[in-house]
Design a protein around this motif. Structure first.
Motif, PDB file in Angstrom:
ATOM      1  N   PHE A 115       0.823  -1.203   0.000  1.00  0.00           N
ATOM      2  CA  PHE A 115       0.000   0.000   0.000  1.00  0.00           C
ATOM      3  C   PHE A 115       0.859   1.256   0.000  1.00  0.00           C
ATOM      4  O   PHE A 115       0.478   2.279  -0.581  1.00  0.00           O
ATOM      5  N   GLU A 116       2.041   1.174   0.627  1.00  0.00           N
ATOM      6  CA  GLU A 116       2.939   2.322   0.632  1.00  0.00           C
ATOM      7  C   GLU A 116       3.380   2.676  -0.784  1.00  0.00           C
ATOM      8  O   GLU A 116       3.477   3.859  -1.145  1.00  0.00           O
ATOM      9  N   ALA A 117       3.648   1.654  -1.599  1.00  0.00           N
ATOM     10  CA  ALA A 117       4.045   1.906  -2.990  1.00  0.00           C
ATOM     11  C   ALA A 117       2.900   2.539  -3.776  1.00  0.00           C
ATOM     12  O   ALA A 117       3.119   3.410  -4.631  1.00  0.00           O
ATOM     13  N   LEU A 118       1.665   2.119  -3.485  1.00  0.00           N
ATOM     14  CA  LEU A 118       0.502   2.696  -4.158  1.00  0.00           C
ATOM     15  C   LEU A 118       0.365   4.176  -3.814  1.00  0.00           C
ATOM     16  O   LEU A 118       0.098   5.011  -4.691  1.00  0.00           O
ATOM     17  N   LEU A 119       0.567   4.521  -2.546  1.00  0.00           N
ATOM     18  CA  LEU A 119       0.498   5.923  -2.138  1.00  0.00           C
ATOM     19  C   LEU A 119       1.644   6.731  -2.750  1.00  0.00           C
ATOM     20  O   LEU A 119       1.461   7.891  -3.142  1.00  0.00           O
ATOM     21  N   SER A 120       2.821   6.113  -2.834  1.00  0.00           N
ATOM     22  CA  SER A 120       3.955   6.798  -3.460  1.00  0.00           C
ATOM     23  C   SER A 120       3.669   7.094  -4.922  1.00  0.00           C
ATOM     24  O   SER A 120       4.005   8.176  -5.433  1.00  0.00           O
ATOM     25  N   TYR A 121       3.027   6.148  -5.614  1.00  0.00           N
ATOM     26  CA  TYR A 121       2.649   6.373  -7.010  1.00  0.00           C
ATOM     27  C   TYR A 121       1.661   7.530  -7.103  1.00  0.00           C
ATOM     28  O   TYR A 121       1.774   8.392  -7.985  1.00  0.00           O
ATOM     29  N   ALA A 122       0.704   7.557  -6.191  1.00  0.00           N
ATOM     30  CA  ALA A 122      -0.302   8.632  -6.212  1.00  0.00           C
ATOM     31  C   ALA A 122       0.351   9.998  -6.061  1.00  0.00           C
ATOM     32  O   ALA A 122      -0.089  10.982  -6.655  1.00  0.00           O
ATOM     33  N   ARG A 123       1.412  10.054  -5.287  1.00  0.00           N
ATOM     34  CA  ARG A 123       2.091  11.332  -5.072  1.00  0.00           C
ATOM     35  C   ARG A 123       2.851  11.795  -6.304  1.00  0.00           C
ATOM     36  O   ARG A 123       3.214  12.972  -6.400  1.00  0.00           O
TER      37      ARG A 123
END
Length: 320
Positions: free
Chosen positions: A174-182
């Protein structure tokens, strides 16, 4: 938690049909107002806003009263509307947690992926009607994949179904997904992230605040089975290692304790997300997700003058 259901996901398919019907029934002005509840706005060469005038036409019952131009109406002898440059979001990003954990079951027998997928279809149905550019992204611990598609809701449904039914899954990241969103730099575009209740935690609040500072943000939080609650289908097992839940642990006292804790955590998270301008829908099923979304939009649309009664009937129960 997962299970071996003895039924197909009838509820997921039924809600998908409701979404398809809603998409084809709502008028375009209603769709615009519905998305306006959730999205940020920036200049665009589309109709229905407050900037430079583009054309003049007769007023219809679907138009908002604020769009009437009284000088033009006086000259014509009947209500006239001036279409102006509209402030809209031209792109919608739909980010779906595709981790193995999303195969966990909900109380309706659906997987968390099915509920999350239907939530994405709900947003895509409205966005496609308005001809927005829709970006669909699947993410797990190994890959972040953007699924291209062209066209309307039918094409989107094929893209999301193919993505959910694709190759063997890896655990979530999920951290990678949030990083992508940023990394999404088109400020003001609507961003929707769908996952289950076990992914979100206090540790993610800082990243979510940074994302919400750049985008209108909606979180779909799918609630999975309470492992200590009796269910009417299958046998509950751990979704990662396949171990069964001992029968002596499946009792009301343990189940109630888990429900209380989950409710408390959700309320705390919702309050903190609200402070950053982030909306949260926590759904136990596709039907629950659909109902909450319709209620969220219809409550806001009621505050708009000259709203079409037909639109209200569809939004509030005509789809049942």
């Amino acid at each position: 938690m997962s299970s071996d259901p003895r039924q197909t996901s009838f509820e997921a398919a039924n809600v998908r049909r409701k979404i398809e019907t809603l998409s084809s029934t709502l008028t375009l002005p209603t769709v615009r107002r519905a998305l306006g509840v959730l999205e940020g706005e920036h200049s665009s060469s589309r109709l229905g806003g407050n900037n430079d005038p583009l054309s003049t036409r007769d007023y219809t019952f679907e138009d908002e009263a604020r769009l009437i131009d009284w000088k033009a109406s006086a000259k014509a002898g009947h209500p006239m509307v001036i279409d102006r440059e509209r402030l809209v979001t031209s792109r919608v990003h739909l980010l779906l947690d595709h981790g193995l954990e999303m195969e966990g079951r909900t109380s309706s027998g659906e997987t968390a992926s099915e509920v999350a997928g239907n939530a994405m279809c709900m947003f895509a149905a409205l966005s496609a009607r308005r001809h927005d550019r829709i970006s669909l992204v699947f993410a797990d611990s190994k890959n972040i994949i953007r699924k291209p598609f062209k066209g309307g809701l039918a094409q989107f449904e094929r893209a999301i179904d193919n993505g959910l039914g694709g190759s063997k899954r890896s655990p979530r990241n999920f951290e990678a997904l949030l990083s992508y969103a940023r990394t999404l730099n088109d400020q003001g575009s609507l961003l929707v992230i769908a996952t289950d209740e076990h992914a979100l935690s206090q540790d993610h609040l800082h990243a979510l605040r940074l994302i919400a500072a750049m985008h209108p943000l909606m979180l779909i939080d799918v609630a999975t089975l309470n492992p200590f609650r009796k269910v009417g289908f299958g046998h509950i097992t751990d979704g990662l290692d396949g171990r069964g839940i001992p029968s002596f642990l499946i009792r009301d006292s343990a189940a109630n304790a888990v429900d209380t804790h989950r409710k408390y955590v959700t309320m705390q998270l919702q309050e903190q997300l609200k402070a950053s301008g982030t909306m949260l829908i926590r759904a136990t099923s596709s039907e629950d997700m659909f109902s909450q979304f319709i209620n969220l939009v219809s409550v806001t649309l009621k505050q708009t003058s000259f709203q079409s009664p037909q639109s209200f009937s569809i939004l509030e129960g005509g789809m049942a």
